[in-house]
Design an enzyme around this catalytic site. Sequence first.
Site, short mmCIF file in Angstrom:
data_model
loop_
_atom_site.label_atom_id
_atom_site.label_comp_id
_atom_site.label_asym_id
_atom_site.label_seq_id
_atom_site.Cartn_x
_atom_site.Cartn_y
_atom_site.Cartn_z
CD GLU A 26 3.88 10.25 16.03
OE1 GLU A 26 4.17 10.12 14.82
OE2 GLU A 26 4.63 10.84 16.85
CD GLU B 273 11.78 12.43 11.47
OE1 GLU B 273 10.70 11.91 11.80
OE2 GLU B 273 12.61 11.88 10.74
CD GLU C 229 13.53 4.22 7.92
OE1 GLU C 229 13.53 5.04 8.86
OE2 GLU C 229 13.54 4.53 6.72
CB CYS D 119 13.93 8.39 7.66
SG CYS D 119 14.71 7.44 6.38
CE LYS E 7 -1.76 2.71 3.01
NZ LYS E 7 -1.58 3.98 2.27
P1 NAD Z 1 2.24 8.33 8.33
O1 NAD Z 1 3.02 7.50 9.26
O2 NAD Z 1 0.85 8.76 8.76
O3 NAD Z 1 2.06 7.58 6.93
C1 NAD Z 1 2.96 6.62 6.42
C2 NAD Z 1 2.18 5.48 5.82
O4 NAD Z 1 1.40 4.86 6.83
C3 NAD Z 1 1.18 5.88 4.71
O5 NAD Z 1 1.16 4.90 3.71
C4 NAD Z 1 -0.13 5.90 5.44
O6 NAD Z 1 -1.23 5.64 4.61
C5 NAD Z 1 0.05 4.76 6.43
N1 NAD Z 1 -0.81 4.85 7.61
C6 NAD Z 1 -1.24 5.97 8.24
N2 NAD Z 1 -2.04 5.65 9.29
C7 NAD Z 1 -2.13 4.30 9.31
C8 NAD Z 1 -2.78 3.36 10.17
N3 NAD Z 1 -3.55 3.75 11.19
N4 NAD Z 1 -2.63 2.04 9.90
C9 NAD Z 1 -1.86 1.62 8.88
N5 NAD Z 1 -1.21 2.46 8.04
C10 NAD Z 1 -1.33 3.78 8.26
O7 NAD Z 1 3.09 9.58 7.97
P2 NAD Z 1 2.56 11.00 7.46
O8 NAD Z 1 1.38 11.49 8.26
O9 NAD Z 1 2.34 10.87 6.03
O10 NAD Z 1 3.79 11.92 7.86
C11 NAD Z 1 3.87 12.36 9.20
C12 NAD Z 1 5.26 12.27 9.74
O11 NAD Z 1 5.76 10.95 9.58
C13 NAD Z 1 6.30 13.11 9.04
O12 NAD Z 1 6.28 14.43 9.46
C14 NAD Z 1 7.56 12.41 9.43
O13 NAD Z 1 7.98 12.81 10.70
C15 NAD Z 1 7.15 10.97 9.46
N6 NAD Z 1 7.54 10.26 8.22
C16 NAD Z 1 8.66 9.53 8.27
C17 NAD Z 1 9.08 8.87 7.13
C18 NAD Z 1 10.34 8.05 7.13
O14 NAD Z 1 10.94 7.84 6.10
N7 NAD Z 1 10.74 7.52 8.27
C19 NAD Z 1 8.37 8.98 5.94
C20 NAD Z 1 7.20 9.73 5.93
C21 NAD Z 1 6.80 10.37 7.09
#
Ligand code: NAD
Length: 482
Positions: A232, A384, A251, A285, A176
């Site tokens: 989170e 971060e 990650e 990241c 996904k």
């Molecule tokens: P997120 O963690 O909400 O989203 C990442 C992925 O998780 C997306 O595919 C999303 O659809 C999925 N997701 C979201 N909620 C979910 C749930 N309840 N169950 C299963 N999957 C779920 O990240 P975001 O809101 O897009 O970005 C927020 C913060 O996350 C950023 O500011 C950054 O700090 C961090 N982030 C980190 C990375 C990394 O490479 N480590 C990448 C993107 C974002």
Amino acid sequence: MITTQPLNFIDGEWVQPVEGAVMPIREPATGDIFGEVADSTAADIDLAVQAARHAFDNGEWGRLTATRRGRLLSRFAEVILAKADELAEIEAKDTGKPQGVARADIVALARYFEFYGGGADKLHGEIIPYVEGYHVGVTREPHGVTGHILPWNYPAQMFGRTLAPALAAGNATVLKPAEDACATSLRLAELSMEAGFPKGAINIVTGQGAVAGAALASHPGIDFMSFTGSPEVGQIIQKLCADHFINCTLELGGKSPQIVFADADFNSAIPVIVKALIQNSGQTCSAGSRVLIERSAYDDFVPRLVEAFGKVRVGVPEMNLDCGPIITAKQKRRVEGFIDKARAQGIPVLAQGTIADGAPAGGFFVAPTLFGPVPRESEIAREEVFGPVLVVLPFDDEADAIKLANATDYALVAAVWTRDGARQMRVANRVRSGQVFVNCYGAGAGIELPFGGSGKSGHGREKGFAALHEFTKTKTTVFNHG
Ligand code: NAD
């Protein structure tokens, strides 16, 4: 013109989402909608998991030898490189990153399939000397069906980073992509058929995290999960996996220190330090987002860093500047929130980059900002930002540098800049981090190098042979020949 159809890729076919819902996708450089994708539900995830299960248990995919799987991955790498311009255009439009950077990301994506294509039939087992009359062999088996949830920051690279080792190891996969950047994954699904992957080996379902993502991690037919994103959501994923007794890699990001000693070569360090933060607009990241500088060199080092940072330019992909916009309006507000709060706390702004003339008003642009000296306990020193914000903190001596480097909940990447060889070893050994760079940072794309963190940065390892180990489990077979 890039077109996306609101369809999922399941069992080698394009299929309508069961409930028929769609969601728009936006171009970060303009804020405009440029297509729509399926807004999938648990029913779509279920179809994809069933397809992967069939491919693994009874389909052509599950019967392939490791050598043949490796050849398919290598062929996919060639197909990707042949379409590199088109894929880079999609990636740049979907994420806003400079076209040159997007193209480099596509080359790295191909390299993942090349590397793991070569690795598929080199994942050997072992013989363990055991008690008299017994022969013990340990082999590595795929988990079965693996689930993959992608972030939006490096959609193309992440596709390769997580799928290539999983496929090389023999798993059937359900992926996904992030709702904010899924166009490249959908095009890659199509290209995987061109490369010759049997149906059901790769399934792509688009949708929102809390609906489709949660349905994937909690599906009883998934045997292992790979997640990259926020801490989170990482916690949510781990709990969902625990509910059905499966393991996962997480990650989750970092607040990685660049530790600069007074004897370092500032001329070579400064451009690398600026790039390590600014690439992808800080949405990385492993961004080196904290500069720790020895206090005795502060007045020499900081003006040089200010000069380099002030030259950073932000624009649309076609301008090919240092970086592009932030991915969404929501993330832009989040990044600006950090900047505004730090300013309100009286933390000095040392330098700012510029947003180029001609950058559309509707684009999600943020001017890169350098803060310093930053109080150690402030939010901006510890959390971060995931945006183009760099902080400078002075330290007193080596012990203080290590203490400060380790003073966050993250532990992903670190760098040590010094000419003193013994100090390089001491600091590299004591800094809490999954990777440590000495007088460099993120050299190359790092596909061959184990990567991952601990604490709030997550757990498990990606890249290198370590990823093949994550995507397999051992089986110990004991023969009595006495
Ligand atoms: P997120 O963690 O909400 O989203 C990442 C992925 O998780 C997306 O595919 C999303 O659809 C999925 N997701 C979201 N909620 C979910 C749930 N309840 N169950 C299963 N999957 C779920 O990240 P975001 O809101 O897009 O970005 C927020 C913060 O996350 C950023 O500011 C950054 O700090 C961090 N982030 C980190 C990375 C990394 O490479 N480590 C990448 C993107 C974002």
